[in-house]
Design a protein around this motif. Structure first.
Motif, short mmCIF file in Angstrom:
data_model
loop_
_atom_site.label_atom_id
_atom_site.label_comp_id
_atom_site.label_asym_id
_atom_site.label_seq_id
_atom_site.Cartn_x
_atom_site.Cartn_y
_atom_site.Cartn_z
N ILE A 118 18.70 38.37 30.24
CA ILE A 118 18.29 37.76 31.18
C ILE A 118 18.68 38.94 32.34
O ILE A 118 17.84 39.25 33.51
CB ILE A 118 18.73 36.53 31.75
CG1 ILE A 118 18.20 35.73 30.47
CG2 ILE A 118 18.12 36.06 33.12
CD1 ILE A 118 16.91 35.46 30.22
N GLU A 119 20.10 39.18 32.35
CA GLU A 119 20.44 40.25 33.47
C GLU A 119 21.84 40.84 32.63
O GLU A 119 22.66 40.13 31.91
CB GLU A 119 20.91 39.80 34.60
CG GLU A 119 21.80 38.45 34.81
CD GLU A 119 22.12 37.98 36.20
OE1 GLU A 119 21.69 38.82 37.21
OE2 GLU A 119 22.22 36.70 36.25
N GLU A 120 22.30 41.95 33.17
CA GLU A 120 23.66 42.39 32.65
C GLU A 120 24.14 43.38 33.70
O GLU A 120 23.60 44.00 34.57
CB GLU A 120 23.05 43.19 31.40
CG GLU A 120 22.22 44.33 31.63
CD GLU A 120 22.23 44.93 30.23
OE1 GLU A 120 23.09 45.27 29.38
OE2 GLU A 120 20.65 45.59 29.84
N ALA A 121 25.50 43.88 33.38
CA ALA A 121 26.19 44.46 34.27
C ALA A 121 27.08 45.63 33.27
O ALA A 121 27.69 44.84 32.53
CB ALA A 121 26.88 43.81 35.17
N LYS A 122 27.04 46.62 33.46
CA LYS A 122 27.70 47.51 32.83
C LYS A 122 29.23 47.90 33.35
O LYS A 122 29.13 48.16 34.68
CB LYS A 122 26.89 49.02 32.64
CG LYS A 122 25.71 48.87 31.74
CD LYS A 122 25.82 48.60 30.31
CE LYS A 122 24.59 48.66 29.61
NZ LYS A 122 24.66 48.41 28.42
N ASN A 123 30.36 48.05 32.54
CA ASN A 123 31.54 48.35 33.06
C ASN A 123 32.01 47.67 34.37
O ASN A 123 32.39 48.04 35.35
CB ASN A 123 31.65 49.98 33.36
CG ASN A 123 33.15 50.28 33.46
OD1 ASN A 123 33.98 49.94 32.63
ND2 ASN A 123 32.94 51.43 34.27
N ALA A 124 31.64 46.33 34.29
CA ALA A 124 31.88 45.39 35.42
C ALA A 124 33.58 44.58 35.41
O ALA A 124 34.11 44.46 33.98
CB ALA A 124 30.86 44.23 35.29
N LEU A 125 33.99 44.37 36.49
CA LEU A 125 35.31 43.71 36.53
C LEU A 125 34.85 42.33 36.01
O LEU A 125 33.92 41.74 36.32
CB LEU A 125 35.79 43.79 37.89
CG LEU A 125 36.39 44.98 38.31
CD1 LEU A 125 36.67 44.84 39.69
CD2 LEU A 125 37.41 45.51 37.53
N THR A 126 35.68 41.59 35.02
CA THR A 126 35.42 40.40 34.48
C THR A 126 36.61 39.37 34.18
O THR A 126 37.67 39.99 34.18
CB THR A 126 34.67 40.45 33.10
OG1 THR A 126 35.67 41.05 31.98
CG2 THR A 126 33.41 41.11 33.35
N LEU A 127 36.34 38.22 34.45
CA LEU A 127 37.49 37.13 33.93
C LEU A 127 36.84 36.14 33.29
O LEU A 127 35.62 35.76 33.20
CB LEU A 127 37.92 36.55 35.35
CG LEU A 127 38.84 37.23 35.99
CD1 LEU A 127 39.13 36.47 37.51
CD2 LEU A 127 40.30 37.29 35.45
N PRO A 128 37.66 35.53 32.47
CA PRO A 128 36.89 34.03 31.73
C PRO A 128 36.41 33.13 32.99
O PRO A 128 36.83 33.15 33.95
CB PRO A 128 38.39 33.41 31.12
CG PRO A 128 39.46 34.59 31.24
CD PRO A 128 38.98 35.42 32.01
N ILE A 129 35.37 32.32 32.46
CA ILE A 129 34.39 31.45 33.37
C ILE A 129 35.75 30.71 33.80
O ILE A 129 35.63 30.23 35.20
CB ILE A 129 33.55 31.06 32.76
CG1 ILE A 129 32.34 31.91 32.40
CG2 ILE A 129 32.99 29.81 33.51
CD1 ILE A 129 31.15 31.41 31.81
N ASP A 130 36.50 29.93 33.09
CA ASP A 130 37.48 29.01 33.52
C ASP A 130 38.54 29.50 34.57
O ASP A 130 38.89 28.59 35.29
CB ASP A 130 38.25 28.44 32.26
CG ASP A 130 37.23 27.76 31.43
OD1 ASP A 130 36.34 27.41 31.54
OD2 ASP A 130 37.74 27.37 30.16
N ALA A 131 38.58 30.81 34.91
CA ALA A 131 39.66 31.41 35.74
C ALA A 131 39.12 31.20 37.01
O ALA A 131 39.78 31.20 38.15
CB ALA A 131 39.94 32.58 35.35
N VAL A 132 37.64 31.11 37.39
CA VAL A 132 37.16 31.00 38.76
C VAL A 132 36.99 29.58 38.84
O VAL A 132 36.30 28.80 38.34
CB VAL A 132 35.66 31.84 38.75
CG1 VAL A 132 35.09 31.74 40.36
CG2 VAL A 132 36.05 32.99 38.33
#
Length: 339
Positions: free
Chosen positions: A280-294
């Motif tokens: 559906i959508e994507e991001a390359k080399n993005a900063l990420t966290l686990p969903i539960d962390a937000v």
């Protein structure tokens, strides 16, 4: 007094044991996760099956006795390949006769042209054929010869078609799905002699849950994982969305979505099962966290030398387990969260 001291000692020992065991078994309230860079995708996933873009049922144009059948189920065929034929001895004989007649009529016409040429020699020769310089007799003779030649040519074409109707030629490159007859059997024009799956375009039909179909559109990229090929990913593209729901055996309501495979397996087998992940959508080399962390209102609890501090972030692409952090954090920072 000794009994009192003994009782107090027991109480203190039990209290210490309870505190010790609770301390050992109680998990930490928070977990720590580090902000890291990676590719992230938001997808809609569904199961489905592999098939050719079209299934072709091959019939003879006429009835007759099956003389040859050169393929069996599972064989690969090329476009234009001869697959099967009916007994065609009569048609071959008729074609030879019409071809002989055509040669005879062509020779007769050439004789007429030569006669006109010789008659008009010195006054234009062949240049007079079909002009006002021909005599009425010459024109009538030539016209009759040309008509006879054209009629003979038409008869050859009819004989060729009759002979062609006795053959099955593959209209596509594909895989034989069905080939049930055997030479010697009488067949009719309604019998499906061979069934082919078109291999020029291989499709994967995914069963998308009705709750997700609004997120799917034509042209979206797809990763297809076929069960028979382990972890190998086949790239695809959404080719068609069938405007009709279906019910599965479990009662779920799904919408069929057709996906064109851009790099299909060379040993194509119709009916293979697998999983499709529509991107559906994507991001390359993005900063990420686990969903539960937000947390709520897009806040995170950042671990700093001074302790923990709440920080507002802006999020982006969300996968099943990770979420993109667009602003508010730097790579390597640590975030506390309660899973």
């Amino acid at each position: 007094m000794k009994k009192l001291f003994s009782f107090l000692a027991i109480v203190i020992a039990l209290t210490g044991f309870i505190i010790f065991t609770q301390t050992r078994t109680k998990p930490d309230r928070f977990q720590t996760s580090e902000v890291k860079r990676q590719d992230i995708k938001s997808t809609v996933s569904a199961s489905g099956t592999l098939s050719g873009a079209t299934t072709v049922n091959l019939h003879f144009q006429t009835s007759g006795k099956l003389f040859s059948l050169n393929v069996k189920a599972g064989d690969s065929v090329k476009k234009g390949q001869f697959l099967a034929g009916l007994d065609a001895l009569d048609e071959i004989s008729d074609l030879n006769k019409t071809q002989n007649t055509l040669r005879d009529k062509e020779a007769a016409l050439r004789k007429v042209y030569d006669d006109i040429h010789l008659f008009q020699y010195g006054n234009g020769g062949f240049g007079n054929v079909g002009t006002g310089n021909e005599t009425e007799t010459q024109r009538a003779t030539r016209t009759a010869a040309e008509v006879a030649k054209d009629n003979a040519f038409d008869e050859v074409k009819k004989a060729q078609k009759a002979l062609g109707d006795k053959s099955l030629i593959s209209p596509v490159s594909g895989i034989v799905l069905k080939s049930d007859f055997v030479p010697g059997q009488n067949v009719s024009s309604s019998d499906t002699i061979i069934q082919l799956a078109d291999k020029d375009r291989v499709l994967f039909e995914a069963e998308i849950d009705e709750a997700d179909i609004s997120r799917v559109s034509l042209g979206q990229r797809v990763d297809v994982n076929l069960d028979a090929y382990g972890g190998r990913i086949f790239e695809g593209e959404v080719f068609g969305i069938i405007p009709q729901t279906r019910s599965t055996q479990t009662g779920a309501i799904i919408v069929p979505v057709k996906i064109t495979l851009l790099n299909p397996p060379a040993d194509f087998i119709s009916g293979l099962t697998g999983q499709a992940s529509i991107i559906i959508e994507e991001a390359k080399n993005a900063l990420t966290l686990p969903i539960d962390a937000v947390g709520e209102n897009s806040t995170v609890l950042v671990q700093t030398p001074r302790g923990s501090e709440n920080e507002k972030v802006i999020t982006g692409v969300k996968s099943d387990t990770e979420i993109e952090i667009k602003t508010g954090l730097n790579e390597g920072e640590k975030v506390l969260f309660s899973p």
